[in-house]
Design a protein around this motif. Structure first.
Motif, PDB file in Angstrom:
ATOM      1  N   GLY A  68      15.976  -8.919  -0.575  1.00 38.94           N
ATOM      2  CA  GLY A  68      16.552  -7.601  -0.889  1.00 38.94           C
ATOM      3  C   GLY A  68      15.624  -6.504  -0.391  1.00 38.94           C
ATOM      4  N   SER A  69      16.180  -5.344  -0.091  1.00 42.83           N
ATOM      5  CA  SER A  69      15.370  -4.290   0.540  1.00 42.83           C
ATOM      6  C   SER A  69      14.425  -3.596  -0.446  1.00 42.83           C
ATOM      7  CB  SER A  69      16.268  -3.267   1.224  1.00 42.83           C
ATOM      8  OG  SER A  69      17.154  -2.749   0.264  1.00 42.83           O
ATOM      9  N   SER A  70      14.667  -3.781  -1.751  1.00 41.19           N
ATOM     10  CA  SER A  70      13.837  -3.067  -2.732  1.00 41.19           C
ATOM     11  C   SER A  70      12.396  -3.570  -2.736  1.00 41.19           C
ATOM     12  CB  SER A  70      14.439  -3.230  -4.126  1.00 41.19           C
ATOM     13  OG  SER A  70      14.321  -4.581  -4.527  1.00 41.19           O
ATOM     14  N   LYS A  71      12.161  -4.738  -2.197  1.00 42.61           N
ATOM     15  CA  LYS A  71      10.798  -5.291  -2.223  1.00 42.61           C
ATOM     16  C   LYS A  71      10.013  -4.964  -0.947  1.00 42.61           C
ATOM     17  CE  LYS A  71      12.007  -8.842  -5.472  1.00 42.61           C
ATOM     18  NZ  LYS A  71      12.430 -10.220  -5.706  1.00 42.61           N
ATOM     19  N   ILE A  72      10.612  -4.107  -0.131  1.00 43.84           N
ATOM     20  CA  ILE A  72       9.973  -3.788   1.146  1.00 43.84           C
ATOM     21  C   ILE A  72       9.787  -2.285   1.259  1.00 43.84           C
ATOM     22  CG2 ILE A  72      10.255  -3.902   3.665  1.00 43.84           C
ATOM     23  CD1 ILE A  72      11.975  -6.468   3.064  1.00 43.84           C
ATOM     24  N   SER A  73       8.589  -1.856   1.585  1.00 41.47           N
ATOM     25  CA  SER A  73       8.347  -0.427   1.759  1.00 41.47           C
ATOM     26  C   SER A  73       7.860  -0.170   3.183  1.00 41.47           C
ATOM     27  CB  SER A  73       7.299   0.041   0.747  1.00 41.47           C
ATOM     28  OG  SER A  73       6.805   1.307   1.136  1.00 41.47           O
ATOM     29  N   ARG A  74       8.420   0.919   3.775  1.00 37.28           N
ATOM     30  CA  ARG A  74       7.998   1.251   5.137  1.00 37.28           C
ATOM     31  C   ARG A  74       7.627   2.731   5.258  1.00 37.28           C
ATOM     32  NH1 ARG A  74      11.402  -2.174   9.499  1.00 37.28           N
ATOM     33  NH2 ARG A  74       9.406  -1.840  10.552  1.00 37.28           N
ATOM     34  N   THR A  75       7.364   3.384   4.132  1.00 39.83           N
ATOM     35  CA  THR A  75       6.982   4.804   4.194  1.00 39.83           C
ATOM     36  C   THR A  75       5.574   4.909   4.784  1.00 39.83           C
ATOM     37  OG1 THR A  75       5.906   4.818   2.040  1.00 39.83           O
ATOM     38  CG2 THR A  75       8.268   5.253   2.061  1.00 39.83           C
ATOM     39  N   GLN A  76       5.317   6.032   5.442  1.00 38.32           N
ATOM     40  CA  GLN A  76       4.010   6.211   6.069  1.00 38.32           C
ATOM     41  C   GLN A  76       2.897   6.174   5.013  1.00 38.32           C
ATOM     42  OE1 GLN A  76       3.872   6.113   9.409  1.00 38.32           O
ATOM     43  NE2 GLN A  76       1.668   5.845   9.110  1.00 38.32           N
ATOM     44  N   THR A  77       3.149   6.796   3.866  1.00 41.10           N
ATOM     45  CA  THR A  77       2.152   6.810   2.791  1.00 41.10           C
ATOM     46  C   THR A  77       1.769   5.389   2.410  1.00 41.10           C
ATOM     47  OG1 THR A  77       3.572   8.558   1.943  1.00 41.10           O
ATOM     48  CG2 THR A  77       1.670   7.949   0.576  1.00 41.10           C
ATOM     49  N   SER A  78       2.783   4.554   2.254  1.00 40.22           N
ATOM     50  CA  SER A  78       2.532   3.181   1.853  1.00 40.22           C
ATOM     51  C   SER A  78       1.775   2.430   2.956  1.00 40.22           C
ATOM     52  CB  SER A  78       3.870   2.522   1.532  1.00 40.22           C
ATOM     53  OG  SER A  78       3.695   1.148   1.403  1.00 40.22           O
ATOM     54  N   LEU A  79       2.193   2.619   4.199  1.00 44.08           N
ATOM     55  CA  LEU A  79       1.512   1.920   5.305  1.00 44.08           C
ATOM     56  C   LEU A  79       0.054   2.375   5.400  1.00 44.08           C
ATOM     57  CD1 LEU A  79       4.319   2.013   8.058  1.00 44.08           C
ATOM     58  CD2 LEU A  79       3.955   0.342   6.233  1.00 44.08           C
ATOM     59  N   ASP A  80      -0.173   3.685   5.217  1.00 42.32           N
ATOM     60  CA  ASP A  80      -1.544   4.206   5.262  1.00 42.32           C
ATOM     61  C   ASP A  80      -2.392   3.626   4.123  1.00 42.32           C
ATOM     62  OD1 ASP A  80      -0.927   5.695   7.466  1.00 42.32           O
ATOM     63  OD2 ASP A  80      -0.725   7.604   6.399  1.00 42.32           O
ATOM     64  N   ALA A  81      -1.812   3.625   2.931  1.00 40.94           N
ATOM     65  CA  ALA A  81      -2.562   3.184   1.750  1.00 40.94           C
ATOM     66  C   ALA A  81      -2.941   1.708   1.835  1.00 40.94           C
ATOM     67  CB  ALA A  81      -1.737   3.434   0.490  1.00 40.94           C
ATOM     68  N   HIS A  82      -2.231   0.962   2.648  1.00 40.52           N
ATOM     69  CA  HIS A  82      -2.524  -0.466   2.785  1.00 40.52           C
ATOM     70  C   HIS A  82      -3.371  -0.778   4.013  1.00 40.52           C
ATOM     71  CE1 HIS A  82       0.651  -0.639  -0.249  1.00 40.52           C
ATOM     72  NE2 HIS A  82       0.124  -1.799  -0.597  1.00 40.52           N
ATOM     73  N   SER A  83      -3.973   0.253   4.582  1.00 39.92           N
ATOM     74  CA  SER A  83      -4.786   0.032   5.784  1.00 39.92           C
ATOM     75  C   SER A  83      -6.230   0.473   5.610  1.00 39.92           C
ATOM     76  CB  SER A  83      -4.201   0.816   6.967  1.00 39.92           C
ATOM     77  OG  SER A  83      -2.834   0.546   7.083  1.00 39.92           O
ATOM     78  N   ASP A  84      -6.469   1.331   4.637  1.00 41.21           N
ATOM     79  CA  ASP A  84      -7.782   1.961   4.571  1.00 41.21           C
ATOM     80  C   ASP A  84      -8.121   2.325   3.128  1.00 41.21           C
ATOM     81  OD1 ASP A  84     -10.151   2.963   5.481  1.00 41.21           O
ATOM     82  OD2 ASP A  84      -9.306   4.748   6.435  1.00 41.21           O
ATOM     83  N   ALA A  85      -9.428   2.564   2.889  1.00 43.13           N
ATOM     84  CA  ALA A  85      -9.875   3.049   1.586  1.00 43.13           C
ATOM     85  C   ALA A  85     -11.098   3.925   1.820  1.00 43.13           C
ATOM     86  CB  ALA A  85     -10.229   1.876   0.683  1.00 43.13           C
ATOM     87  N   TYR A  86     -11.231   4.945   1.009  1.00 47.08           N
ATOM     88  CA  TYR A  86     -12.330   5.887   1.173  1.00 47.08           C
ATOM     89  C   TYR A  86     -13.685   5.185   1.171  1.00 47.08           C
ATOM     90  CZ  TYR A  86     -15.762   9.476  -0.009  1.00 47.08           C
ATOM     91  OH  TYR A  86     -16.877  10.271  -0.007  1.00 47.08           O
ATOM     92  N   PHE A  87     -13.854   4.251   0.241  1.00 46.02           N
ATOM     93  CA  PHE A  87     -15.161   3.608   0.063  1.00 46.02           C
ATOM     94  C   PHE A  87     -15.518   2.616   1.170  1.00 46.02           C
ATOM     95  CE2 PHE A  87     -14.278   4.813  -4.386  1.00 46.02           C
ATOM     96  CZ  PHE A  87     -15.423   5.544  -4.615  1.00 46.02           C
ATOM     97  N   SER A  88     -14.555   2.263   1.994  1.00 42.32           N
ATOM     98  CA  SER A  88     -14.798   1.236   2.999  1.00 42.32           C
ATOM     99  C   SER A  88     -15.763   1.718   4.074  1.00 42.32           C
ATOM    100  CB  SER A  88     -13.473   0.820   3.633  1.00 42.32           C
ATOM    101  OG  SER A  88     -13.670  -0.311   4.427  1.00 42.32           O
ATOM    102  N   SER A  89     -16.644   0.824   4.506  1.00 41.07           N
ATOM    103  CA  SER A  89     -17.601   1.180   5.557  1.00 41.07           C
ATOM    104  C   SER A  89     -16.908   1.281   6.915  1.00 41.07           C
ATOM    105  CB  SER A  89     -18.694   0.121   5.658  1.00 41.07           C
ATOM    106  OG  SER A  89     -19.207  -0.175   4.395  1.00 41.07           O
ATOM    107  N   ASP A  90     -15.848   0.524   7.098  1.00 44.63           N
ATOM    108  CA  ASP A  90     -15.119   0.543   8.359  1.00 44.63           C
ATOM    109  C   ASP A  90     -13.696   1.016   8.127  1.00 44.63           C
ATOM    110  OD1 ASP A  90     -16.299  -0.837  11.011  1.00 44.63           O
ATOM    111  OD2 ASP A  90     -17.375  -1.471   9.188  1.00 44.63           O
ATOM    112  N   HIS A  91     -13.204   1.781   9.081  1.00 42.30           N
ATOM    113  CA  HIS A  91     -11.856   2.331   8.917  1.00 42.30           C
ATOM    114  C   HIS A  91     -10.984   1.924  10.095  1.00 42.30           C
ATOM    115  CE1 HIS A  91     -13.359   4.623   5.522  1.00 42.30           C
ATOM    116  NE2 HIS A  91     -14.419   4.909   6.261  1.00 42.30           N
ATOM    117  N   PRO A  92      -9.680   1.841   9.860  1.00 48.63           N
ATOM    118  CA  PRO A  92      -8.772   1.419  10.937  1.00 48.63           C
ATOM    119  C   PRO A  92      -8.583   2.538  11.962  1.00 48.63           C
ATOM    120  CG  PRO A  92      -7.511   2.037   9.003  1.00 48.63           C
ATOM    121  CD  PRO A  92      -8.956   2.128   8.602  1.00 48.63           C
ATOM    122  N   THR A  93      -8.160   2.182  13.158  1.00 50.46           N
ATOM    123  CA  THR A  93      -7.701   3.198  14.108  1.00 50.46           C
ATOM    124  C   THR A  93      -6.318   3.662  13.660  1.00 50.46           C
ATOM    125  OG1 THR A  93      -6.623   1.539  15.472  1.00 50.46           O
ATOM    126  CG2 THR A  93      -8.937   2.025  15.981  1.00 50.46           C
TER     127      THR A  93
END
Lengths: 528, 528
Positions: A68-93
């Motif tokens: 079902g589509s309710s278990k899938i998110s494709r918003t930019q906010t969600s994609l961003d939040a799952h790629s990086d974190a402030y505390f991380s020493s390395d960040h994604p491109t």
């Protein structure tokens, strides 16, 4: 027979299938050392081709049908939040983003997702708390992110057997609250926000590790979804078992590259009936170090033993996050636990006497319950106080590089001291906290964006220093993406080739958290 | 192009080599779920052909050239001694003998042997103390035995860091003697004669495990020779590290099927400054069990906690191996340790009060150093006293089946009691010892040769009982050959298929301790 057509090769496949699939080649290799293509126990990067990945959109289409589509998110906010974190020493491109985040609700749903990703060769990054520090969840190959956050329950609690079965996205702090009612604790206590799944992945620990061990010593059994969707449960419930390979141990610290942990059975400990806290200041780190060495050598059993440097104590004081003011000198923060008030008092006395022998400046311990909380507060607010300080006194846009190494216990203080001196020398603010009971220390370096290179240099020297005394490049954060270049300085290339052999066996299409821990693509810049 | 000649297949190999060896097939599989031969994360037995082994004589010839003939023994006595042991539950057939025993003196020599065995596909069984109990070193495929007995030294001792690096054939008792001078101990304490290499292989433990953990919690790093002769060192010296896969953990408990351990760096603990021992008798096992449950739940930290049944106490008394006579009832043997006499006294008082609450009949603790040794003696002589009893009162040619299971702590006493009752019911003598702190218990069943089948039945029921309460088929002896049929009752077939996948990746020709832990040959009677 000029050239080898796909048809000819296809013929080989058919023959292979008749003979017994993937190891059919065995039958064809003559039993002699002259065999043309001997197999080995390791996989070298140069012997691999680059991984070929498929179309994630195909998988997403099928997942919408199945889950079902309710278990899938494709918003930019969600994609961003799952790629990086402030505390991380390395960040994604900018383009290192998943194409979708999936929120399964059960191990079976994770298996459905993995079967599809395996079939279509789509990369997958598993995600729970998102608090890891070495770029451990950067979606280097885009693909799909599996966020397990809907799987955050306690499944079975057995106080009489001192074990608990939980889902991967249960946070350790939430677990601690639940266990508190039963006078039980789970040993590992990493940074706030971490969840059991991620904690298994990085083999994390925390201040309590000197007493209760790291994740490696505290997990009984794991439910894991393998790359091809197979669901396994590594062990049953006994606290010890010699039944077959230690798969539990293999998955701990594999950073999501070998399988996705969905459930874990954890060892619990009985909470000390009586506890106390002491804060001991020293005029220099060497004295503090000598005191710690004596605790260790005399077998004084503390529940936690943390060293905070003068800078850290200063940041805590100016943060206003604590009621009391601390001495701004190297400080040991100690936790005592025992079955009686007398037992705890006795420990405190032994420790006090050792500290006096080593010229401590001040020794405070708690008289009331409120005091205990208050005294320990400096340790609790350390990281946030450091960042607050950076934002307020250095640069509003301050960055933090939080990293760790571990060394043999007796070499800790010299390594820590040298890193401290280098930070001062190159003009970088920051603080150091050591889990001194097990030779592990953290540097939290504050830096402006333009000083990233300089900071990276300090970190590299911190690592070199650890390696020079037979230490490890990461004590409890894992290798992830950021520490990958250093792993081969710690272990030999053959060791990494062995890890790669295991990776290729369990995840033949290299879809699970690609590019983490070691290189899986000969075209990558890191060659191990 | 009728038929697929070896030449055609050879052509595929050449193409494969050009494309990048073993994963070249990846390139040829279309990137779609319709692929004809998808790879998986596991290896099923039915998808394997039978292993093909080569001529050991070829290897021996070359080894004589390389190592000299003095390191090779081919006497019948030596071949017999490396195939069987009196205490083992399973014994080899007459033709299950190695063709030679090799005594390497260094990791490099082990590597030379393995390279040759890998090239010639010759089976290898590694050997240290020869004390394992489940037929763990039966040379099912003949081949070569590597006895590491010349590698028995302490290489580095770091008292200040609480670690030691040793060679594989160092016995744990010898290590304990050496460490005693430094007031240090190594946690695991299995049966007499066991050596570190074998202890790593079976993930053993012993009475101290409830306090210090099993081998899994006590090994920092391993030097291992892989199937193809590659030498790896899994980690460096820090007590904690999150640097890459936990290979140390993977080799622990792999019973020599993944590599040959030649060196180990071990965690040490500081010996308790003050120790005492108590012997507590109860009128029945249920009361003893309830007392233990209270110790565990109240977090009373004992250095060892052993339950010996009435039969065991009787055998000890009649053995004459101890000066004192014990009550012949279920007995808890407890070890206390602490940093002061008072701390130990306090523990004893707490334990005494719990025992009284649970109707204990007698409570003795030691007043002198000599008393401590004497009191603990019953535990020390237990196994030999049992066999002596069997030889004297049952049959000169008595056999012993020494086996163990582990269960969640709270279910230990009922399981143990039922096994005891069944032994009585079917008329088998024997005793039970429980490492009650971690839910592990041992049955030592005495039987005449003609009662082997009956004994096997009792053992099977003991295992079934453990499985029924979510237990494990082996707590500290490993699976070996004897417990192989039971592993699949504990874990799912997929788990074994995953173990097999790892085995095939690391040891593609299946030369390392073949047929142990799980089946590697579809023609074998055990199908997992």
């Amino acid at each position: 027979m000029a050239g080898y057509s796909i048809w000819t090769v296809g013929g080989f496949f058919l023959l292979g299938a008749l003979l017994g699939c993937e190891y059919a080649t065995c039958n064809l290799i003559r039993n002699s050392p002259e065999s043309l293509f001997p197999k080995s126990s390791t996989t070298k990067l140069k012997d691999l081709d680059s991984p070929k990945y498929g179309d994630a959109e195909e998988v997403i289409k099928k997942l919408i049908e199945r889950l079902g589509s309710s278990k899938i998110s494709r918003t930019q906010t969600s994609l961003d939040a799952h790629s990086d974190a402030y505390f991380s020493s390395d960040h994604p491109t900018k383009d290192q983003r998943p194409v979708a985040v999936i929120y399964p609700e059960s191990t079976n749903e994770v298996s459905i997702i993995m079967r599809l990703c395996h079939d279509y060769r789509v990369p997958v990054v598993p995600f729970t708390g998102g608090t890891s520090l070495e770029g451990n969840f950067i979606p280097t190959r885009q693909g799909i992110c599996i966020d397990l956050k809907k799987m955050d329950r306690v499944l079975e609690l057995h106080p009489e057997d001192l074990d608990v079965k939980v889902q991967a996205a249960l946070g350790w702090q939430k677990l601690a609250e639940i266990l508190n009612d039963y006078d039980l604790i789970f040993g590992p206590d990493p940074g706030p926000g971490a969840c059991i799944g991620g904690m298994v992945s990085t083999s994390c620990s925390g201040p309590n590790a000197a007493r209760w061990g790291t994740m490696k010593e505290n997990v009984i059994s794991l439910t894991v979804v393998l790359a091809d969707g197979t669901i396994i449960k590594t062990k049953r419930r006994p606290r010890k078992s010699a039944a077959g390979y230690n798969l539990t141990g293999l998955f701990i610290g594999s950073e999501g590259t070998l399988g996705i942990v969905t459930e874990a059975t954890l060892k619990l400990n009985v909470k000390a009936k009586f506890e106390n806290v002491a804060v001991v200041s020293f005029s220099n780190i060497a004295d503090a170090g000598r005191a710690v060495a004596r605790f260790v050598q005399e077998g004084v059993q503390l529940d936690a033993m943390e060293l905070l440097d003068d800078k850290m104590m200063h940041y805590v004081n100016v943060s206003g996050k604590t009621l009391m003011k601390y001495d701004e000198t190297p400080t040991l923060m100690l936790k005592f636990g025992g079955i009686s008030e007398e037992a705890v008092q006795f420990q405190i006395k032994s420790v006090q006497s050792i500290c006096q022998d080593n010229n401590n400046a001040d020794f405070k311990f708690a008289a009331t319950e409120k005091d205990k909380v208050e005294l320990w507060n400096a340790r609790k607010v350390a990281l946030l106080a450091t960042i607050d300080y950076g934002r307020k006194y250095i640069d509003q846009d301050i960055q933090v590089w939080a990293t760790d190494v571990a060394v043999p216990i007796s070499r800790l203080c010299e390594c820590l001291q040298e890193t401290k001196e280098e930070m001062t020398k190159v003009g970088l603010a920051g603080a150091i906290v050591g889990h001194v009971g097990d030779g592990n220390y953290h540097a939290m370096i504050l830096f402006k964006k333009e000083d990233r290179e300089k900071t990276a240099q300090v970190v590299q020297h911190m690592i070199d220093r650890a390696l020079a005394v037979d230490g490890t490049v990461t004590g409890e954060h894992g290798v992830g993406w950021g520490k990958k270049p250093y792993l081969v300085k710690e272990v030999s290339p053959d060791v990494i080739d062995l890890m790669r052999k295991i990776k290729m066996a369990l995840d033949p299409y290299r879809i699970l958290n690609p590019d983490k821990v070691f290189a899986i693509d000969p075209r990558e810049r890191v060659k191990y």
